[in-house]
Design a protein around this motif. Structure first.
Motif, PDB file in Angstrom:
ATOM      1  N   ALA A  46       0.832  -1.205   0.000  1.00 58.91           N
ATOM      2  CA  ALA A  46       0.000   0.000   0.000  1.00 58.91           C
ATOM      3  C   ALA A  46       0.867   1.256   0.000  1.00 58.91           C
ATOM      4  CB  ALA A  46      -0.935   0.000   1.204  1.00 58.91           C
ATOM      5  N   ALA A  47       1.937   1.255   0.802  1.00 63.27           N
ATOM      6  CA  ALA A  47       2.839   2.409   0.851  1.00 63.27           C
ATOM      7  C   ALA A  47       3.543   2.591  -0.490  1.00 63.27           C
ATOM      8  CB  ALA A  47       3.857   2.238   1.974  1.00 63.27           C
ATOM      9  N   ARG A  48       3.995   1.483  -1.086  1.00 64.94           N
ATOM     10  CA  ARG A  48       4.671   1.555  -2.378  1.00 64.94           C
ATOM     11  C   ARG A  48       3.709   2.059  -3.459  1.00 64.94           C
ATOM     12  NH1 ARG A  48       6.767  -3.134  -2.304  1.00 64.94           N
ATOM     13  NH2 ARG A  48       5.079  -4.210  -3.372  1.00 64.94           N
ATOM     14  N   ASN A  49       2.462   1.554  -3.431  1.00 68.39           N
ATOM     15  CA  ASN A  49       1.460   2.011  -4.399  1.00 68.39           C
ATOM     16  C   ASN A  49       1.164   3.494  -4.226  1.00 68.39           C
ATOM     17  OD1 ASN A  49       1.205  -0.495  -5.566  1.00 68.39           O
ATOM     18  ND2 ASN A  49      -0.616  -1.065  -4.398  1.00 68.39           N
ATOM     19  N   ARG A  50       1.073   3.942  -2.963  1.00 66.45           N
ATOM     20  CA  ARG A  50       0.805   5.363  -2.700  1.00 66.45           C
ATOM     21  C   ARG A  50       1.913   6.233  -3.286  1.00 66.45           C
ATOM     22  NH1 ARG A  50      -2.066   8.663   0.869  1.00 66.45           N
ATOM     23  NH2 ARG A  50      -0.910  10.512   1.528  1.00 66.45           N
ATOM     24  N   GLU A  51       3.164   5.823  -3.060  1.00 66.86           N
ATOM     25  CA  GLU A  51       4.299   6.580  -3.608  1.00 66.86           C
ATOM     26  C   GLU A  51       4.269   6.591  -5.129  1.00 66.86           C
ATOM     27  OE1 GLU A  51       6.390   8.506  -1.869  1.00 66.86           O
ATOM     28  OE2 GLU A  51       5.089   7.954  -0.191  1.00 66.86           O
ATOM     29  N   ALA A  52       3.942   5.446  -5.732  1.00 67.56           N
ATOM     30  CA  ALA A  52       3.877   5.356  -7.194  1.00 67.56           C
ATOM     31  C   ALA A  52       2.782   6.268  -7.746  1.00 67.56           C
ATOM     32  CB  ALA A  52       3.636   3.909  -7.623  1.00 67.56           C
ATOM     33  N   VAL A  53       1.647   6.289  -7.073  1.00 71.43           N
ATOM     34  CA  VAL A  53       0.532   7.135  -7.516  1.00 71.43           C
ATOM     35  C   VAL A  53       0.905   8.608  -7.392  1.00 71.43           C
ATOM     36  CG1 VAL A  53      -1.820   7.869  -6.951  1.00 71.43           C
ATOM     37  CG2 VAL A  53      -1.269   5.437  -7.072  1.00 71.43           C
ATOM     38  N   LEU A  54       1.508   8.993  -6.271  1.00 74.10           N
ATOM     39  CA  LEU A  54       1.915  10.394  -6.093  1.00 74.10           C
ATOM     40  C   LEU A  54       2.956  10.800  -7.137  1.00 74.10           C
ATOM     41  CD1 LEU A  54       2.069  10.675  -2.201  1.00 74.10           C
ATOM     42  CD2 LEU A  54       0.456  11.831  -3.735  1.00 74.10           C
ATOM     43  N   GLU A 102      -7.610  19.867 -15.658  1.00 70.42           N
ATOM     44  CA  GLU A 102      -8.693  18.924 -15.915  1.00 70.42           C
ATOM     45  C   GLU A 102      -8.225  17.709 -16.717  1.00 70.42           C
ATOM     46  OE1 GLU A 102      -9.174  22.347 -16.671  1.00 70.42           O
ATOM     47  OE2 GLU A 102      -9.966  22.580 -14.646  1.00 70.42           O
ATOM     48  N   ASP A 103      -7.070  17.839 -17.376  1.00 66.33           N
ATOM     49  CA  ASP A 103      -6.540  16.722 -18.169  1.00 66.33           C
ATOM     50  C   ASP A 103      -6.099  15.551 -17.298  1.00 66.33           C
ATOM     51  OD1 ASP A 103      -6.943  18.299 -20.390  1.00 66.33           O
ATOM     52  OD2 ASP A 103      -4.827  18.863 -20.609  1.00 66.33           O
ATOM     53  N   VAL A 104      -5.841  15.820 -16.024  1.00 71.96           N
ATOM     54  CA  VAL A 104      -5.353  14.768 -15.128  1.00 71.96           C
ATOM     55  C   VAL A 104      -6.554  14.097 -14.453  1.00 71.96           C
ATOM     56  CG1 VAL A 104      -3.887  14.226 -13.151  1.00 71.96           C
ATOM     57  CG2 VAL A 104      -3.216  16.042 -14.737  1.00 71.96           C
ATOM     58  N   THR A 105      -6.755  12.829 -14.806  1.00 73.62           N
ATOM     59  CA  THR A 105      -7.877  12.068 -14.252  1.00 73.62           C
ATOM     60  C   THR A 105      -7.360  10.963 -13.346  1.00 73.62           C
ATOM     61  OG1 THR A 105      -7.863  10.473 -16.063  1.00 73.62           O
ATOM     62  CG2 THR A 105      -9.190  12.483 -16.379  1.00 73.62           C
ATOM     63  N   MET A 106      -8.238  10.439 -12.531  1.00 70.92           N
ATOM     64  CA  MET A 106      -7.872   9.324 -11.655  1.00 70.92           C
ATOM     65  C   MET A 106      -7.458   8.115 -12.488  1.00 70.92           C
ATOM     66  SD  MET A 106      -8.136  10.342  -8.483  1.00 70.92           S
ATOM     67  CE  MET A 106      -8.721   9.236  -7.196  1.00 70.92           C
ATOM     68  N   ALA A 107      -8.177   7.877 -13.578  1.00 65.97           N
ATOM     69  CA  ALA A 107      -7.834   6.741 -14.450  1.00 65.97           C
ATOM     70  C   ALA A 107      -6.462   6.944 -15.075  1.00 65.97           C
ATOM     71  CB  ALA A 107      -8.898   6.579 -15.540  1.00 65.97           C
ATOM     72  N   GLY A 108      -6.164   8.172 -15.497  1.00 62.23           N
ATOM     73  CA  GLY A 108      -4.867   8.466 -16.086  1.00 62.23           C
ATOM     74  C   GLY A 108      -3.740   8.294 -15.090  1.00 62.23           C
ATOM     75  N   VAL A 109      -3.979   8.726 -13.867  1.00 66.11           N
ATOM     76  CA  VAL A 109      -2.969   8.583 -12.809  1.00 66.11           C
ATOM     77  C   VAL A 109      -2.736   7.108 -12.510  1.00 66.11           C
ATOM     78  CG1 VAL A 109      -2.475   8.997 -10.365  1.00 66.11           C
ATOM     79  CG2 VAL A 109      -3.407  10.845 -11.774  1.00 66.11           C
ATOM     80  N   ALA A 110      -3.809   6.342 -12.415  1.00 67.17           N
ATOM     81  CA  ALA A 110      -3.691   4.911 -12.135  1.00 67.17           C
ATOM     82  C   ALA A 110      -2.880   4.221 -13.229  1.00 67.17           C
ATOM     83  CB  ALA A 110      -5.076   4.276 -12.018  1.00 67.17           C
ATOM     84  N   ALA A 111      -3.199   4.526 -14.492  1.00 63.28           N
ATOM     85  CA  ALA A 111      -2.480   3.909 -15.609  1.00 63.28           C
ATOM     86  C   ALA A 111      -0.998   4.280 -15.573  1.00 63.28           C
ATOM     87  CB  ALA A 111      -3.110   4.341 -16.934  1.00 63.28           C
ATOM     88  N   ALA A 112      -0.704   5.559 -15.314  1.00 65.92           N
ATOM     89  CA  ALA A 112       0.691   6.008 -15.274  1.00 65.92           C
ATOM     90  C   ALA A 112       1.454   5.377 -14.117  1.00 65.92           C
ATOM     91  CB  ALA A 112       0.747   7.535 -15.177  1.00 65.92           C
ATOM     92  N   ALA A 113       0.745   5.087 -13.012  1.00 68.90           N
ATOM     93  CA  ALA A 113       1.384   4.484 -11.837  1.00 68.90           C
ATOM     94  C   ALA A 113       1.480   2.968 -11.944  1.00 68.90           C
ATOM     95  CB  ALA A 113       0.616   4.863 -10.575  1.00 68.90           C
ATOM     96  N   GLY A 114       0.774   2.400 -12.920  1.00 69.67           N
ATOM     97  CA  GLY A 114       0.785   0.952 -13.069  1.00 69.67           C
ATOM     98  C   GLY A 114      -0.023   0.230 -12.007  1.00 69.67           C
ATOM     99  N   VAL A 115      -1.085   0.890 -11.527  1.00 67.81           N
ATOM    100  CA  VAL A 115      -1.964   0.277 -10.528  1.00 67.81           C
ATOM    101  C   VAL A 115      -3.398   0.374 -11.027  1.00 67.81           C
ATOM    102  CG1 VAL A 115      -0.421   0.883  -8.615  1.00 67.81           C
ATOM    103  CG2 VAL A 115      -2.305   2.419  -9.209  1.00 67.81           C
ATOM    104  N   GLY A 116      -4.279  -0.350 -10.381  1.00 67.79           N
ATOM    105  CA  GLY A 116      -5.696  -0.277 -10.725  1.00 67.79           C
ATOM    106  C   GLY A 116      -6.314   1.007 -10.221  1.00 67.79           C
ATOM    107  N   LYS A 117      -7.368   1.433 -10.894  1.00 71.78           N
ATOM    108  CA  LYS A 117      -8.064   2.650 -10.495  1.00 71.78           C
ATOM    109  C   LYS A 117      -8.589   2.539  -9.061  1.00 71.78           C
ATOM    110  CE  LYS A 117     -11.820   5.395 -12.326  1.00 71.78           C
ATOM    111  NZ  LYS A 117     -12.751   5.566 -13.440  1.00 71.78           N
ATOM    112  N   GLY A 118      -9.032   1.361  -8.672  1.00 70.76           N
ATOM    113  CA  GLY A 118      -9.526   1.146  -7.315  1.00 70.76           C
ATOM    114  C   GLY A 118      -8.454   1.400  -6.270  1.00 70.76           C
ATOM    115  N   THR A 119      -7.209   1.082  -6.605  1.00 75.41           N
ATOM    116  CA  THR A 119      -6.087   1.323  -5.686  1.00 75.41           C
ATOM    117  C   THR A 119      -5.951   2.816  -5.397  1.00 75.41           C
ATOM    118  OG1 THR A 119      -4.922  -0.629  -6.472  1.00 75.41           O
ATOM    119  CG2 THR A 119      -3.591   1.049  -5.383  1.00 75.41           C
ATOM    120  N   VAL A 120      -6.109   3.619  -6.436  1.00 76.22           N
ATOM    121  CA  VAL A 120      -5.998   5.070  -6.276  1.00 76.22           C
ATOM    122  C   VAL A 120      -7.130   5.587  -5.383  1.00 76.22           C
ATOM    123  CG1 VAL A 120      -5.889   7.294  -7.461  1.00 76.22           C
ATOM    124  CG2 VAL A 120      -4.900   5.273  -8.538  1.00 76.22           C
TER     125      VAL A 120
END
Length: 198
Positions: free
Chosen positions: A10-18, A32-50
């Motif tokens: 969880a800590a590693r995922n949080r750092e990756a998302v940030l 507005e271009d930055v979406t939760m889905a876009g952040v999740a994809a860029a971090a390599g995690v699922g949207k639910g994780t974000v």
């Protein structure tokens, strides 16, 4: 062991998302271009994780803002002059506002997204705004003859609002150093002009 691994994940995922959100806000044309889905994809995690880590987009914005703001907060709370608490108030107020302005210039897209409400209502009720307002008010209260430090703190912070910074720096193309000089001159006149009633 599984629980510890889960916390580490969880800590590693949080750092990756940030980190991913940081990169996206740095590169984006509009907040507005930055979406939760876009952040999740860029971090390599699922949207639910974000969503689990930050609750919603506003929570993600606040977390990223706090990470970026941490070095400045440390300088303000314990650092040397001109930001630190040992600086005379007439010098510290302009230094604090200059630091806020520079932070907004360096983080324009993120600041715009957050101050636009970030989905969480009035920007004046946001924790980061209340913290800056409280600090400025306390420093202004130390200046002899300066009255109504509460309103004065609001007025000074209004000069560093992200939408104004974006308008001046982005649309009017006012150079960074010119913006800083204008704010410094305005603030210096205010804090050295003698008694202000209210």
């Amino acid at each position: 062991m599984t629980e510890r691994r889960s916390r580490k994940d969880a800590a590693r995922n949080r750092e990756a998302v940030l980190a991913a959100a940081d990169e996206l806000f740095t590169r984006c044309g509009s907040p507005e271009d930055v979406t939760m889905a876009g952040v999740a994809a860029a971090a390599g995690v699922g949207k639910g994780t974000v969503f689990r880590a930050f609750g919603d987009r506003a929570g993600l914005l606040r977390a990223l803002y706090e990470v970026r703001l941490e070095p400045l907060r440390e300088a303000v709370e314990t650092g040397p002059p001109p930001l630190g608490p040992t600086t005379p108030p007439q010098e510290r107020v302009p230094a604090l506002l200059d630091a806020v302005l520079c932070f907004k210039l360096d983080n324009r897209r993120l600041a715009l997204a957050l101050e636009d409400g970030g989905g969480s209502g009035s920007p004046y009720r946001a924790e980061h705004y209340e913290r800056w307002h409280s600090l400025l008010r306390a420093v202004l209260e130390q200046i002899p003859g300066l009255m109504d430090s509460d309103f004065t703190a609001h007025a000074l912070l209004a000069a560093t609002r992200a939408d104004l910074v974006e308008h001046l720096a982005g649309e009017e193309r006012v150079p960074r150093e010119a913006l800083r000089a204008r704010l410094a001159n305005f603030t210096a006149r205010l804090v050295t002009s003698g008694p202000l009633g209210g």
